[in-house]
Design a protein around this motif. Sequence first.
Motif, PDB file in Angstrom:
ATOM      1  N   ARG A 412      -0.216   7.354  -6.288  1.00  0.00           N
ATOM      2  CA  ARG A 412       1.059   7.184  -6.982  1.00  0.00           C
ATOM      3  C   ARG A 412       1.767   5.890  -6.601  1.00  0.00           C
ATOM      4  N   ILE A 413       1.269   5.214  -5.568  1.00  0.00           N
ATOM      5  CA  ILE A 413       1.793   3.888  -5.253  1.00  0.00           C
ATOM      6  C   ILE A 413       1.025   2.881  -6.099  1.00  0.00           C
ATOM      7  N   PRO A 414       1.688   2.117  -6.953  1.00  0.00           N
ATOM      8  CA  PRO A 414       0.980   1.147  -7.800  1.00  0.00           C
ATOM      9  C   PRO A 414       0.172   0.158  -6.964  1.00  0.00           C
ATOM     10  N   PHE A 415      -0.933  -0.347  -7.533  1.00  0.00           N
ATOM     11  CA  PHE A 415      -1.810  -1.266  -6.815  1.00  0.00           C
ATOM     12  C   PHE A 415      -1.038  -2.469  -6.285  1.00  0.00           C
ATOM     13  N   SER A 416      -0.163  -3.024  -7.111  1.00  0.00           N
ATOM     14  CA  SER A 416       0.549  -4.237  -6.703  1.00  0.00           C
ATOM     15  C   SER A 416       1.432  -3.994  -5.490  1.00  0.00           C
ATOM     16  N   ALA A 417       1.904  -2.760  -5.296  1.00  0.00           N
ATOM     17  CA  ALA A 417       2.709  -2.436  -4.121  1.00  0.00           C
ATOM     18  C   ALA A 417       1.836  -2.068  -2.931  1.00  0.00           C
ATOM     19  N   ARG A 418       0.682  -1.421  -3.202  1.00  0.00           N
ATOM     20  CA  ARG A 418      -0.194  -1.012  -2.101  1.00  0.00           C
ATOM     21  C   ARG A 418      -0.700  -2.210  -1.304  1.00  0.00           C
ATOM     22  N   VAL A 419      -0.898  -3.329  -1.972  1.00  0.00           N
ATOM     23  CA  VAL A 419      -1.342  -4.539  -1.276  1.00  0.00           C
ATOM     24  C   VAL A 419      -0.359  -4.925  -0.178  1.00  0.00           C
ATOM     25  N   TRP A 420       0.921  -4.790  -0.488  1.00  0.00           N
ATOM     26  CA  TRP A 420       1.944  -5.174   0.497  1.00  0.00           C
ATOM     27  C   TRP A 420       2.104  -4.117   1.573  1.00  0.00           C
ATOM     28  N   PHE A 421       1.921  -2.846   1.217  1.00  0.00           N
ATOM     29  CA  PHE A 421       1.929  -1.803   2.245  1.00  0.00           C
ATOM     30  C   PHE A 421       0.796  -2.040   3.247  1.00  0.00           C
ATOM     31  N   ALA A 422      -0.371  -2.458   2.757  1.00  0.00           N
ATOM     32  CA  ALA A 422      -1.513  -2.687   3.638  1.00  0.00           C
ATOM     33  C   ALA A 422      -1.210  -3.766   4.667  1.00  0.00           C
ATOM     34  N   ARG A 423      -0.460  -4.780   4.254  1.00  0.00           N
ATOM     35  CA  ARG A 423      -0.156  -5.882   5.172  1.00  0.00           C
ATOM     36  C   ARG A 423       0.824  -5.488   6.272  1.00  0.00           C
ATOM     37  N   LEU A 424       1.378  -4.293   6.172  1.00  0.00           N
ATOM     38  CA  LEU A 424       2.272  -3.807   7.230  1.00  0.00           C
ATOM     39  C   LEU A 424       1.516  -3.148   8.375  1.00  0.00           C
ATOM     40  N   GLN A 425       0.211  -2.915   8.222  1.00  0.00           N
ATOM     41  CA  GLN A 425      -0.511  -2.152   9.242  1.00  0.00           C
ATOM     42  C   GLN A 425      -0.461  -2.844  10.595  1.00  0.00           C
ATOM     43  N   MET A 426      -0.745  -4.129  10.654  1.00  0.00           N
ATOM     44  CA  MET A 426      -0.767  -4.813  11.944  1.00  0.00           C
ATOM     45  C   MET A 426       0.630  -4.955  12.557  1.00  0.00           C
ATOM     46  N   PRO A 427       1.664  -5.319  11.787  1.00  0.00           N
ATOM     47  CA  PRO A 427       3.005  -5.313  12.384  1.00  0.00           C
ATOM     48  C   PRO A 427       3.428  -3.938  12.903  1.00  0.00           C
ATOM     49  N   VAL A 428       3.072  -2.881  12.168  1.00  0.00           N
ATOM     50  CA  VAL A 428       3.408  -1.530  12.627  1.00  0.00           C
ATOM     51  C   VAL A 428       2.623  -1.182  13.892  1.00  0.00           C
ATOM     52  N   LEU A 429       1.380  -1.631  13.973  1.00  0.00           N
ATOM     53  CA  LEU A 429       0.583  -1.381  15.176  1.00  0.00           C
ATOM     54  C   LEU A 429       1.221  -2.031  16.390  1.00  0.00           C
TER      55      LEU A 429
END
Length: 799
Positions: A412-429
């Motif tokens: 339900r998260i559009p592809f164009s938004a999921r790309v930016w969510f993915a880039r949060l993984q390392m900062p969140v880590l």
Amino acid sequence: MSPLRSRESSLRLARETRERFAAAIEALLAPVAVAVRQQLDEASAQVATARAMQEHRDDFLAFREREPAWLSNVRAAWHRLAVQEAGTGRMSSAPAGLRLIDDEVVENNILSSRLALAILDQVSFELNDLRLRIQELEGRADLDTGDVLRPESLARVLVEQWLAAGLTRPQWNRVQEALRQQLLGGVLAAYEAANAYLIGQGVMPQIDLKRFVRRTGATASNASPLAASGSPVGTWTLPGRASGVPRSAGGMAGRVGMPGAFAPAAIGLGAGHVPPGLDDGGDTDGLAAQGAPFALARQRAQGVLLNLRRFVAGQLGGEPSGGRFGDGAQAPQDGTARAAGTDAFMAAIADAGAAYSRQAAQSSQGTLALQQDAADLRRRTSELKRKAPTTADKATVEIVALMFQAILAEERIPFSARVWFARLQMPVLRVAIAEPAFFGTLQHPARMLIDRMGSCVMGFDAAAISGSALEGEIRRVVQVIEQYPETGQRVFKLVYEEFVAFLSKYLTRTDATQRLMSVAQQVEQKETMAIQYTIELRKMLDDMPVPEEIRQFLFKVWAEVLALAALRHGVQDERTLALKRAASELVWAASAKPHREDRLRVIQGLPRLLQRLREGMTLLGVVGAPQESHMKLIGDTLTHAFMSKTEVIAPARIEAMAARLANIEDFVGEGGADDLRLDSASIELLLGVDAASLEVVPDTGVRVGDEMRAWASELQVGTWFMLDHNGQVNQVQFVWRSEHRQLHLFASAHGRSFLIQAGRLASYLQAGLLVPAEEEVLTVRATREALAKLDANPERLLD
């Protein structure tokens, strides 16, 4: 109770723990008072309207005068509570019998419950550990409701003694944030110290959750207490609860009394999967029955984090995790090797994040590209696990990776938004490794940002998001976080606040919505002012010999005229002042006139007065037959006044009333909006057009509990809901609430909007007619899914 410890020594240890905890809390009171005083002092120095500045000054002077009494009363009440606990080991929680609860008590409970929930958010894990240890020592099912160790006990004492000292509820509301910020850290330290003391005394150094969970139905040996919803046969139950009673979320039709996302299994625990001591008093069903779904939902979501910490702590086998997974221990500080290893690991995370961001920026959009990005993230995660200096760091890398796998798999998260969510993984880590609070609270800024962005975008289709200002804001948020990786949660907090501010503008960006918001705000202001004017008029006329017909006209008609005139023209506009003067002139004209000169004066001024009354009613929309009916009643009353022999109203009192009316805004108090009268006619009167695309849903007078109203006030702008109104179910987004929090605007994708009043909103939530479209927030669902995978395959945590 330990077999090596006598019952007497166990009870003495529990008593000493309470005494230590009470002393630690008492030491916080003086700094809390200082923080409150500073907050009020700063507010009194701010430039604002004359009325607001005077109010802030009055608050500061009132607290400065009553601060010693408040502190003294709090210390005395807290000491009495602590002594009673220490002397008896418990307080009776049995009710004294059925009785009506005074409104004052209800309002006090609302204030204290808000503070108690804030404390619970901060200390939930330490509190649950302490609760279990005290249960072990005292051999009892749970802490009593009045136990000094419960957050609500402290909150209740603070609020009750605040009011007992002569301070007010509005003053409490204005300082509660400063009080909360000063209090929370110290309270958490007090719980940590209490746990550390008991661990030092050998009381449950390692807490085994399985001891407190019973299995019924199938064989328990092959089942895990971390099983998710829909796990194999059998039901997990708590001591003291009827066994074998499953919990289920139910569908939309079955959510009456347990609305939407707050169904028991919906916040990530699954049927019957409730850690002992998670809920208040060990009875989550009781919470639901009392209408506290918001608190219940928050506690159940915290249960996901609690289960994760318990699971990982067990897998680490006692190795320190820097406090990340509930052991409370820090890694050994044995020279520079550890620090160098951590620095190198953080640098490796930063390099991995930068490399992934560069690659993602060059990737195309679509399912295949997203799958490739996910595979690349998994490869980088494996490399980071090999570089991790400790097993706790390895576990953190794996958990964060599993969480983001779940987020990126959310269709339900559009592809164009999921790309930016993915880039949060390392900062969140980076944040998860550096800050134990990430796994300890739902209120961590990184979690709140992901949840808020997720709840907003999941209601839109891909076409609506791609290239939109919302996608641009998400891109900006992620890029800012990537630019400042070393700032930890501070950058997440900053961009979260900026994103919330952006949402308030983005969701109301259309001209139609802006106009509707403006009109709705005016309706609320008009009705609020009308109620306030009515209250003030009642005070003015309380002991005046005024005919009842004139009283009712002023209260029911003229107060609304004054409110609308003040809104349209301004409170000190000559047109508004003329209408205010008409009120005092009407009161004088309707009083007895035994003297000839008074009657002559009335006759001379009557045409102008009647004309002004007509103008006011026309402004309000009272025309035609209704207006003539009012004018006839007024005329008959004035005629009767000429021949009346009743008491005369002194001219000085009429002059005082006129002067007070001219500046009535300086005397009216806050509030009154709870009785706001909302209907389509009010909206159309101010819009000037037919509000065909707007559904007005006013209050119906049905009484709704304060807990439901509090829940309604907690709804976040941008969240999507399913609204069942008049038999039609619409997916709507919450886009705006009014200044007085009485009007709430929900917009549907097909252009229809719903303006819902606060009481009706609370009743819709209670009846399950308005339920969140998502049954749990994004990071809670991601954590639950990560936990389910680890439960099934625990070896992957450290491999």
